[in-house]
Design a protein around this motif. Structure first.
Motif, PDB file in Angstrom:
ATOM      1  N   ASP A  44       1.234  -4.965  -4.241  1.00 33.85           N
ATOM      2  CA  ASP A  44       1.194  -5.438  -2.661  1.00 33.85           C
ATOM      3  C   ASP A  44       0.308  -4.746  -1.565  1.00 33.85           C
ATOM      4  O   ASP A  44      -0.214  -5.865  -0.733  1.00 33.85           O
TER       5      ASP A  44
ATOM      6  N   ALA B  40       5.931 -10.688  -3.694  1.00 32.18           N
ATOM      7  CA  ALA B  40       5.552 -10.077  -2.934  1.00 32.18           C
ATOM      8  C   ALA B  40       4.944 -10.151  -1.981  1.00 32.18           C
ATOM      9  O   ALA B  40       5.195  -8.496  -1.003  1.00 32.18           O
TER      10      ALA B  40
ATOM     11  N   THR C 165      -2.328  -8.152  -1.386  1.00 31.28           N
ATOM     12  CA  THR C 165      -1.628  -9.148  -1.110  1.00 31.28           C
ATOM     13  C   THR C 165      -1.452  -9.010   0.828  1.00 31.28           C
ATOM     14  O   THR C 165      -1.673  -9.726   1.292  1.00 31.28           O
ATOM     15  N   VAL C 166      -1.250  -7.509   1.068  1.00 31.26           N
ATOM     16  CA  VAL C 166      -1.403  -7.720   2.442  1.00 31.26           C
ATOM     17  C   VAL C 166      -2.705  -7.888   3.226  1.00 31.26           C
ATOM     18  O   VAL C 166      -3.357  -8.744   4.126  1.00 31.26           O
TER      19      VAL C 166
ATOM     20  N   LEU D  69       1.565 -15.473   8.733  1.00 28.33           N
ATOM     21  CA  LEU D  69       0.840 -15.224   7.595  1.00 28.33           C
ATOM     22  C   LEU D  69       0.711 -14.685   5.932  1.00 28.33           C
ATOM     23  O   LEU D  69       0.426 -14.836   5.488  1.00 28.33           O
ATOM     24  N   MET D  70       2.101 -14.423   6.332  1.00 26.95           N
ATOM     25  CA  MET D  70       2.372 -14.413   4.926  1.00 26.95           C
ATOM     26  C   MET D  70       2.775 -16.205   4.279  1.00 26.95           C
ATOM     27  O   MET D  70       3.956 -16.697   5.447  1.00 26.95           O
TER      28      MET D  70
ATOM     29  N   ARG E  25       8.079  -8.374  -0.145  1.00 28.81           N
ATOM     30  CA  ARG E  25       7.809  -7.776  -0.196  1.00 28.81           C
ATOM     31  C   ARG E  25       7.728  -7.284   0.933  1.00 28.81           C
ATOM     32  O   ARG E  25       7.628  -6.047   1.408  1.00 28.81           O
ATOM     33  N   VAL E  26       6.276  -7.483   1.447  1.00 29.10           N
ATOM     34  CA  VAL E  26       5.301  -7.247   2.410  1.00 29.10           C
ATOM     35  C   VAL E  26       6.097  -7.316   4.276  1.00 29.10           C
ATOM     36  O   VAL E  26       5.976  -6.642   4.934  1.00 29.10           O
TER      37      VAL E  26
ATOM     38  N   ARG F 280      -5.456  -9.294   1.707  1.00 30.66           N
ATOM     39  CA  ARG F 280      -5.878 -10.481   1.234  1.00 30.66           C
ATOM     40  C   ARG F 280      -5.105 -11.202   2.655  1.00 30.66           C
ATOM     41  O   ARG F 280      -6.034 -12.550   2.913  1.00 30.66           O
ATOM     42  N   LEU F 281      -4.146 -10.999   3.146  1.00 29.13           N
ATOM     43  CA  LEU F 281      -3.106 -12.686   3.918  1.00 29.13           C
ATOM     44  C   LEU F 281      -3.436 -11.913   4.980  1.00 29.13           C
ATOM     45  O   LEU F 281      -3.846 -13.034   5.959  1.00 29.13           O
ATOM     46  N   MET F 282      -3.727 -11.173   5.484  1.00 30.78           N
ATOM     47  CA  MET F 282      -3.799 -10.480   7.178  1.00 30.78           C
ATOM     48  C   MET F 282      -5.107 -10.710   7.338  1.00 30.78           C
ATOM     49  O   MET F 282      -6.140 -10.101   6.884  1.00 30.78           O
TER      50      MET F 282
END
Lengths: 219, 219
Positions: free
Chosen positions: B200, A171, B203-204, A207-208, A174-175, B206-208
DNA sequence: CGCCGACCTAGAACAAGTTTCAGAGTTGAT
DNA sequence: ATCAACTCTGAAACTTGTTCTAGGTCGGCG
């Protein structure tokens, strides 16, 4: 030398037209035609981008009838996406020979993407043509676009150094890909500067967190 | 009542055609025409997506000559991007009235985006038309596309609850936007499932990490 | 040897986005 | 009321992607 006939026969038994997918083996002559077409398209694209790749001109440049061109590539979009597949394979090869040198996964990923980006910068029109095609593609091009996507994933995973990624890591990749694409588009249409591209790519790679799974523990 | 003339004059002094940007104020009649055009386009788009929005049909449906349609919207892409601006404004209004309820910034952002996503899901053809236009847009549409991008940023910043974002936070928001767009495209062309979209986006978000600046310290 | 079938060519034809142009229609100013 | 300067209309023309048709080429096979 009639090396063509038996293969033509084989092609016939399976489908009507040569596909871009590995499915049907092509005659040498057909392979040559296909390469001529792709080369001509690339030349036109380098000069004037998406709009300059006109099917009639491609046909003429590659010494092929318009109908034949459409037999090899069922649409302009298919043609340009195939061009992208070509270029990506080349890039992957180059990267394998000279892998990125960064310490962390994030650094290596950013380095890889920026290297790809600089390659595209050298031929911005070519890049524009391929990326426009890729994003404009509809369902009928899904398989080919998917293949491009898989190839990109493979390149990033190579950079990261992962062989058996977890779903979470996939995932995250993908981001990263999404950011890569969107940034590219923004840059190509003049809405993002080089700095912004660099910043965004580095931001997303940093960040990922790709070094460890997110949910499960790693004792 | 001839409230139209002086404004036409005003328009003339500045440019030849009414722009989609706030620049030139339009006559009431012109406003009405513009709305008729957008409404007709949306109807056609809802039915058959990008391909179904044909300029001749739009002109006919909105009772406007083809030339006039092109005076209002210099290309099909401009028209569809303007449609997107419309929809985004509407969405922003809705969201302001009913803000997301999540605890953390990440939750609120994901909630907002998923809500927008569900809205698009209800009219997939409309969504396809707008997104195709957006990604196919070239430099000539940059201002309008940029406006869409700013509007999206504003929506996300609202969800996060930030008023004076740092450059780092802006970069993070851009990454989120990129993911949002790319996921949407993948979903529309059948290359991503609903689950994948959701994953996705989450995910983004959360991680950002949007709650604190990344480089500078926050004592 | 001459025919068959697959592939190819040349070119017309069609579809949809875009441009162009002559002729109204409108409107504010004189 | 008339004029000048616009905008809008209607229709044709032009461009480029895509499809279609008719005929040509080539290798293998009866």
């Amino acid at each position: 030398m009639p090396a063509e006939a038996n293969r033509d026969k084989a092609a016939k038994t399976e489908a009507d037209a040569p596909r871009t997918t590995p499915a049907s083996p092509l005659t040498e002559r057909q392979e040559a035609r296909r390469r001529r077409i792709l080369r001509a398209s690339a030349q036109l694209a380098v000069r004037g981008g998406f709009d300059a790749v006109q099917m009639r001109e491609v046909a003429e440049s590659s010494q092929v009838a318009l109908g034949t061109l459409y037999r090899y590539f069922p649409s302009k979009i298919h043609l340009l996406v195939a061009m992208m597949q070509d270029q990506l394979e080349r890039l992957h090869g180059t990267l394998r020979r000279k892998p990125p040198t960064g310490e962390t996964a994030a650094e290596r990923t950013a380095e890889t993407l920026m290297r790809a980006f600089r390659a595209l910068q050298r031929e911005p029109h070519l890049a524009e043509a391929m990326v426009r095609a890729l994003t404009f593609a509809d369902r009928s091009v899904s398989p080919e676009v998917d293949q491009v996507s898989r190839q990109t994933t493979a390149i990033i995973l190579d950079a990261v150094g992962l062989t058996g990624p977890t779903p979470d890591q996939l995932a995250a990749v993908r981001v990263i890909e999404h950011t890569w694409h969107a940034t590219l588009i923004a840059w190509l249409s003049g809405r993002a500067s080089l700095d912004q591209v660099k910043t965004d790519i580095e931001t997303v790679c940093r960040l990922m967190d790709l070094t460890a799974p997110k949910e499960t523990d790693t004792p």
